[in-house]
Design a protein around this motif. Sequence first.
Motif, PDB file in Angstrom:
ATOM      1  N   SER A   1       0.827  -1.208   0.000  1.00 47.41           N
ATOM      2  CA  SER A   1       0.000   0.000   0.000  1.00 47.41           C
ATOM      3  C   SER A   1       0.859   1.255   0.000  1.00 47.41           C
ATOM      4  O   SER A   1       0.584   2.217  -0.718  1.00 47.41           O
ATOM      5  N   ALA A   2       1.907   1.248   0.816  1.00 49.08           N
ATOM      6  CA  ALA A   2       2.796   2.415   0.879  1.00 49.08           C
ATOM      7  C   ALA A   2       3.534   2.596  -0.435  1.00 49.08           C
ATOM      8  O   ALA A   2       3.680   3.717  -0.933  1.00 49.08           O
ATOM      9  N   ARG A   3       3.970   1.509  -1.022  1.00 46.27           N
ATOM     10  CA  ARG A   3       4.704   1.588  -2.299  1.00 46.27           C
ATOM     11  C   ARG A   3       3.806   2.113  -3.403  1.00 46.27           C
ATOM     12  O   ARG A   3       4.234   2.879  -4.276  1.00 46.27           O
ATOM     13  N   GLU A   4       2.538   1.726  -3.348  1.00 49.44           N
ATOM     14  CA  GLU A   4       1.598   2.113  -4.400  1.00 49.44           C
ATOM     15  C   GLU A   4       1.435   3.622  -4.503  1.00 49.44           C
ATOM     16  O   GLU A   4       1.142   4.150  -5.575  1.00 49.44           O
ATOM     17  N   LYS A   5       1.634   4.317  -3.388  1.00 51.04           N
ATOM     18  CA  LYS A   5       1.462   5.767  -3.387  1.00 51.04           C
ATOM     19  C   LYS A   5       2.442   6.468  -4.316  1.00 51.04           C
ATOM     20  O   LYS A   5       2.201   7.594  -4.741  1.00 51.04           O
ATOM     21  N   SER A   6       3.569   5.807  -4.609  1.00 46.22           N
ATOM     22  CA  SER A   6       4.572   6.428  -5.476  1.00 46.22           C
ATOM     23  C   SER A   6       4.398   6.024  -6.941  1.00 46.22           C
ATOM     24  O   SER A   6       5.133   6.486  -7.804  1.00 46.22           O
ATOM     25  N   ILE A   7       3.424   5.177  -7.221  1.00 44.74           N
ATOM     26  CA  ILE A   7       3.181   4.734  -8.598  1.00 44.74           C
ATOM     27  C   ILE A   7       2.179   5.673  -9.259  1.00 44.74           C
ATOM     28  O   ILE A   7       1.108   5.912  -8.727  1.00 44.74           O
ATOM     29  N   ARG A   8       2.541   6.214 -10.399  1.00 46.71           N
ATOM     30  CA  ARG A   8       1.684   7.189 -11.050  1.00 46.71           C
ATOM     31  C   ARG A   8       1.152   6.671 -12.381  1.00 46.71           C
ATOM     32  O   ARG A   8      -0.042   6.497 -12.560  1.00 46.71           O
ATOM     33  N   HIS A   9       2.042   6.445 -13.341  1.00 44.42           N
ATOM     34  CA  HIS A   9       1.592   6.105 -14.688  1.00 44.42           C
ATOM     35  C   HIS A   9       0.752   4.829 -14.695  1.00 44.42           C
ATOM     36  O   HIS A   9       1.192   3.776 -14.260  1.00 44.42           O
ATOM     37  N   GLY A  10      -0.470   4.948 -15.173  1.00 50.99           N
ATOM     38  CA  GLY A  10      -1.357   3.799 -15.261  1.00 50.99           C
ATOM     39  C   GLY A  10      -2.165   3.531 -14.016  1.00 50.99           C
ATOM     40  O   GLY A  10      -3.056   2.677 -14.039  1.00 50.99           O
ATOM     41  N   HIS A  11      -1.890   4.243 -12.935  1.00 56.54           N
ATOM     42  CA  HIS A  11      -2.663   4.023 -11.708  1.00 56.54           C
ATOM     43  C   HIS A  11      -4.035   4.682 -11.853  1.00 56.54           C
ATOM     44  O   HIS A  11      -4.134   5.814 -12.348  1.00 56.54           O
TER      45      HIS A  11
ATOM     46  N   LYS B   1      -0.660 -20.063   5.801  1.00 60.40           N
ATOM     47  CA  LYS B   1       0.580 -19.626   5.154  1.00 60.40           C
ATOM     48  C   LYS B   1       0.435 -19.682   3.632  1.00 60.40           C
ATOM     49  O   LYS B   1       0.894 -18.784   2.917  1.00 60.40           O
ATOM     50  N   ARG B   2      -0.240 -20.716   3.137  1.00 59.06           N
ATOM     51  CA  ARG B   2      -0.479 -20.823   1.684  1.00 59.06           C
ATOM     52  C   ARG B   2      -1.370 -19.681   1.197  1.00 59.06           C
ATOM     53  O   ARG B   2      -1.100 -19.049   0.165  1.00 59.06           O
ATOM     54  N   LEU B   3      -2.429 -19.381   1.965  1.00 60.54           N
ATOM     55  CA  LEU B   3      -3.320 -18.286   1.586  1.00 60.54           C
ATOM     56  C   LEU B   3      -2.604 -16.934   1.678  1.00 60.54           C
ATOM     57  O   LEU B   3      -2.835 -16.045   0.859  1.00 60.54           O
ATOM     58  N   PHE B   4      -1.731 -16.824   2.674  1.00 63.92           N
ATOM     59  CA  PHE B   4      -0.943 -15.582   2.804  1.00 63.92           C
ATOM     60  C   PHE B   4      -0.071 -15.370   1.569  1.00 63.92           C
ATOM     61  O   PHE B   4       0.103 -14.245   1.099  1.00 63.92           O
ATOM     62  N   THR B   5       0.486 -16.453   1.060  1.00 64.46           N
ATOM     63  CA  THR B   5       1.333 -16.352  -0.136  1.00 64.46           C
ATOM     64  C   THR B   5       0.533 -15.825  -1.322  1.00 64.46           C
ATOM     65  O   THR B   5       1.028 -15.007  -2.106  1.00 64.46           O
ATOM     66  N   ILE B   6      -0.715 -16.262  -1.441  1.00 62.58           N
ATOM     67  CA  ILE B   6      -1.587 -15.760  -2.507  1.00 62.58           C
ATOM     68  C   ILE B   6      -1.806 -14.263  -2.344  1.00 62.58           C
ATOM     69  O   ILE B   6      -1.728 -13.485  -3.310  1.00 62.58           O
ATOM     70  N   ILE B   7      -2.071 -13.833  -1.095  1.00 63.72           N
ATOM     71  CA  ILE B   7      -2.290 -12.402  -0.838  1.00 63.72           C
ATOM     72  C   ILE B   7      -1.021 -11.608  -1.116  1.00 63.72           C
ATOM     73  O   ILE B   7      -1.069 -10.520  -1.713  1.00 63.72           O
ATOM     74  N   GLU B   8       0.115 -12.141  -0.690  1.00 62.50           N
ATOM     75  CA  GLU B   8       1.385 -11.434  -0.906  1.00 62.50           C
ATOM     76  C   GLU B   8       1.664 -11.223  -2.385  1.00 62.50           C
ATOM     77  O   GLU B   8       2.234 -10.196  -2.779  1.00 62.50           O
ATOM     78  N   ASP B   9       1.271 -12.177  -3.222  1.00 65.16           N
ATOM     79  CA  ASP B   9       1.391 -11.997  -4.677  1.00 65.16           C
ATOM     80  C   ASP B   9       0.323 -11.031  -5.191  1.00 65.16           C
ATOM     81  O   ASP B   9       0.580 -10.206  -6.067  1.00 65.16           O
ATOM     82  N   LEU B  10      -0.854 -11.144  -4.635  1.00 60.43           N
ATOM     83  CA  LEU B  10      -2.000 -10.367  -5.106  1.00 60.43           C
ATOM     84  C   LEU B  10      -1.810  -8.866  -4.912  1.00 60.43           C
ATOM     85  O   LEU B  10      -2.268  -8.066  -5.729  1.00 60.43           O
ATOM     86  N   VAL B  11      -1.164  -8.463  -3.826  1.00 56.66           N
ATOM     87  CA  VAL B  11      -1.062  -7.039  -3.508  1.00 56.66           C
ATOM     88  C   VAL B  11       0.028  -6.320  -4.291  1.00 56.66           C
ATOM     89  O   VAL B  11       0.084  -5.087  -4.286  1.00 56.66           O
ATOM     90  N   LYS B  12       0.888  -7.043  -4.970  1.00 57.99           N
ATOM     91  CA  LYS B  12       1.962  -6.399  -5.726  1.00 57.99           C
ATOM     92  C   LYS B  12       1.383  -5.651  -6.927  1.00 57.99           C
ATOM     93  O   LYS B  12       0.564  -6.187  -7.668  1.00 57.99           O
ATOM     94  N   TRP B  13       1.808  -4.414  -7.096  1.00 58.04           N
ATOM     95  CA  TRP B  13       1.321  -3.594  -8.206  1.00 58.04           C
ATOM     96  C   TRP B  13       1.571  -4.277  -9.546  1.00 58.04           C
ATOM     97  O   TRP B  13       0.725  -4.241 -10.445  1.00 58.04           O
ATOM     98  N   GLU B  14       2.723  -4.939  -9.676  1.00 53.65           N
ATOM     99  CA  GLU B  14       3.052  -5.596 -10.947  1.00 53.65           C
ATOM    100  C   GLU B  14       2.056  -6.685 -11.300  1.00 53.65           C
ATOM    101  O   GLU B  14       1.922  -7.053 -12.473  1.00 53.65           O
TER     102      GLU B  14
END
Length: 943
Positions: free
Chosen positions: A23-33, A79-92
Amino acid sequence: MTKTYKKKLIEVAIPLEAINEASAREKSIRHGHPSTLHLWWARRPLAACRAVLFAQLVDDPSSNLEEFPTHEAQEAERKRLFTIIEDLVKWENSTNEEVLEKARAEIRKSCGGELPPVYDPFSGGGSIPLEAQRLGLPSFGSDLNPVAVMIGKSMIEIPPRFKNADPVHGGAKERNFYRNAEGLAEDVKFYGEWMREEAWRRVGHLYPQAPLPKPYGGGDATVIAWIWARTVASPDPAFGGAHVPLVSSFLLSAYAGREAMIFPKVNKSARCIDYEIKQGPFSKSELEVARSGTKAGKGQDFICLLSDTAIPREYIRREGKAGRLGQKLIAIVAEGNGGRAYASPSQDHENVLIGLKGDAAISEARDTFLAGETPTRAEITGGVCSAYGLTTWGSLFNDRQLTALLTFLNILPDLRKKVFEDAIAVGLSEECSGQGDGISLAGTYANAISIYLSFAITKLADRGSTICSWDSSRTILRNTFARQGIPMTWDYAEGNPFSSSTGNWSSCCEWIFKAIEKFSPNSSGSESQQDAQSAQIPKAAAISTDPPYYDNIAYSILSDFFYSLLRPALKNVAPEIFSVISTPKSEELVAIASRHGGRDGAEQFFIEGMTKAIRKMVENSLEDIPATIYYAFKQSEVKEEGISSTGWATFLQAVIEAGYAVVGTWPMRTEMANRMIASGTNALANSVVLVCRKRDDAAEPVTRAEFIRTLKRELPDAIAELQAANIAPADMPQSAIGPGMGIFSRYQVVLEADDSPMSVKTALQLINAELDEYLGGIQGEFDPDTRFAINWFEQHGMKAGDYGAADNLARARGISVDSVKHAGIVESAAGKVRLLSREELDEEWEPEGDDHLTIWECLQHLVRFHEKDGLSWETIRLMRMIGEKAEAAKDLAYCLYDISANKRKDAKEATAYNAIIADWTELSREAAKIHDTRRDGQSAFDL
């Protein structure tokens, strides 16, 4: 009978640190957001919304005892579900179909094979409905504010209707195959350029080129910005009312090797001031003088350059309100060879603006759709310009800026006609689209392009008002809404919409194009204008929402800036939304004291309205899916009142009175710390997500004593679970609210001794007291030397104290000061005792060689490495060496954070302990990978 339900993941655990980091990283993403489509305030980060929706819909493993019968099996599945979330939240991964489909599969598995709809009754900037749609969930949003509604429609309603469609324009196509909203985006770009060419044909003569000085190569160049200073008549009668500049800064460029500043040449005898450009390098003192402009020292606003006397603030206000402020061109910024070029002002350029004075169309605009009032200090906190005479929206623009905006507005009907004809030419139907609106598919498409390009007009206004100033550090225009307010600016930068640099029309279109291009609509979407208190909620929809925050900024006032332009642009496209002159104010659920006869009236208005709105949500909530509600703390409230702050307590009161039981709270650090408003009194510190379920109809009343007994019985285990999940100490008070309010809100009412109902504010205070008692109680589990160090730190910090007091403290713990000294924790000399700082501890210390090992040392050495190198090999190695004492060290970090932050008010120490806990999961994970080998292959330690 008590209701039973399957617990969802969000009711038990979520990977909070991964969500916060994304969430914090996303604040610095502009193009395409999506946030770059149109400005809206306090949007929730997409990463947080995506993660919350997933965890809200997916079952926790504890709900499936057949498949996960043991605690270990449940933890492995989490832990498996957390891994899905950790991938899901990445802007990429926001458009990564493989990652998104993996998430959808988990939701289907937990929701009977279907993807349930999601509804947000306070949709605002549209983050929640957009992320629901990204996850394939049918998406519904509504808002009272028409600007928010149009943003929502542009994000979730329009793109699905034209998914995978080719562009309709008649020019060369950019690609052969169009996915998602790419065709729609290309048309916005194409027709945006068509509008630019048409506007240039009409008003291009108002934007002459500027002659460049010889140092910049000479010749004529396109202007990027005209720098204007507001002026006021000299308060000194000796100068006969000659106007003098009010300038915040004369610096144009602070770039090393490209420094440039404006130099005022004062001619007192002629009562005039000329301006020329000087190039660097400059001395430090010259830069300081340039940066100060004509501002005076403390207690005064400006200095009169003619008389060298002060110009008081009240004098400027009087002149402004009387309409007597002027403006003077003081510099020109142009497109030079290889960078910015700076030229002295030209009378010819100033005459262009003078020539527009009295234009009938401009006057009519200011008297009609731009006649609305700008904010006052009572309504917002981010600064106001109304005190200086800029009291209407029309007064925020100079005549050329307003001419440009009117030109683009006047082109929009021609644009709609052109897009409609082009859409017919490529085969879009002229017949009714079947959407129930009586509009053909071609007409719907033309309207869609008009909506997006009307957003380009409001972007141009945001970058093209007299509130925009010149940023010498980046040599660009600041936008109007650089903060959540409209502060007065003295020297302003007027951008050129036909340049290729900052603030131009093409870049306004480009931002929108890039945002649309990234939309990946995976379900239908619908956005409507409704008051949340009476909204028609879709059947069987999961509810996730981000409601207004008590007495936060009145966005209805600020959004009128945009509404005043969107209304003439779109009143024929969406007449039902733009039927009123301005955005609704009286119904807006914000506790603004000036609107409701004072603070008490505002609080009553808020709690009654919010209770009614949430009651609608409760009535329509699903039995098997909890609702999620975001709340944002204010720094001022937290600082003054802690977690029992008025706004927070008032909001929770509304949630509980409406019929929800709060079953969880998750603090999410979703705001950037460096926002301009962060230095003000009402900056949003962080958000808390409330997890709510309908309160059981069989709930009974209990007494205060019974409530406290239940807190003491259940809260410690819940806090221990939060600590096990490595919730940062700074977030622990908000996190503990979840289980604490879960206890409070499970009852019909908690009765005080006089049979009056306990308030939420009182309940919050009791929950916080139990948290303090729990953290204090942990101390009894530490070794005596550590307990001594904790108490000494609480009383003295790192300062020295009397030996006698230390001796008494040590004896009470069955040890002596010599024992603590032998442990390497304190220094004792000359009748004084003090704790050793981390920097003074033995750098060669290792736990296996310490015959007097303490938890205090284990933690302090860990923090020492972490402060120096973060997640370094040395820090990880030390974590591994500490071994079984690591959990006790973590408990100690929570204790010392509480003492540092809340009792000693030592921010530096508190930050150190908070940081180590924030990285604890990663430290533990990496430490577990070390198997008794060092980087040189030798034995590192013997555990």
